[in-house]
Design an enzyme around this catalytic site. Sequence first.
Site: not given
Ligand code: PDD
Length: 286
Positions: A34, A53, A100, A102, A145, A177, A201
Amino acid sequence: MENKTVYLNGSYLPLNEAKVSVLDRGFLFGDGVYEVIPAYSGNLFRIQDHLQRLENSLAGIRLANPFSNGQWQALLQPLLTGIGDEYIYLQVTRGVANKRDHAFPENVPATVFAMGSKIAPFPGRETGVKAITLDDLRWSLCNIKAITLLGNILHRQAAVDQNCAEALLVKDGMVTEGAASNVFAVIDGVLVTPPKSKQILPGITRDVILELAVQNKLACCEETFSLPVLQTASEIWVTSSTREIIPVVELDGQAVGNGKPGPVFHAMNAIFQAYKQSLSAVSYQS
Ligand code: PDD
């Protein structure tokens, strides 16, 4: 439920009519990726970086990108009202297989879903927020992501259960993070954030802050730091597309600095807000 228009597999339709099969691999396996892309006054922020990304995340799960960058932009733009601060949520899953299993199905089109939402003002930006630290229990490919977010969800909920806005995660003694954000700390007067790796991320907001820090001659670097070092920081921030820059004023019950948003935060937040404004102004004229 707000019945806004969303995008699903080639159609724009009301949210309550957007339906996906229970055999969708996103539903069964969390098999998808996503993006969350902010838009200010209708301008998608850092769209090329977000789409790069997305491309990297898709490559990371071996799923072909269904669209070119131009096609993505054309697809997303109608989901914005053009008023104020909004964001696009988009996800791509490995589609609907007939059973289903994997392993990847063959010749199954991806499921593509996208919707726009308002970004509500986040009061914690003015006051600062509380955070806790937790062992980072997520997998080893946090640079992707992925929609599979159980680790992040459990970490964030543990923070909420303690009346905190975020959990800062620690892997093998080093800070990685936040549960849904990147982390910055001011350590001995220098703005520090962990370097990009498979453990975090690569946040777009993080990149913007580093760029703006260099342009504005604020001392900054990308370096790993341990939890004890984080505990000595005079300022801690978390950053994300929907919350921008949020100062953390209490960590595990202890005040950070003097317990108020610090001077480096105030400086960077002003720079960031001015940068946002300048982008909206430019494309209004064009
Ligand atoms: N999440 N690290 C993680 C684990 C995140 O889920 C996010 C953002 C970030 C920051 O990334 P960015 O600056 O590109 O938004 C770092 C989004 C906002 C979400 O999952 O809703």
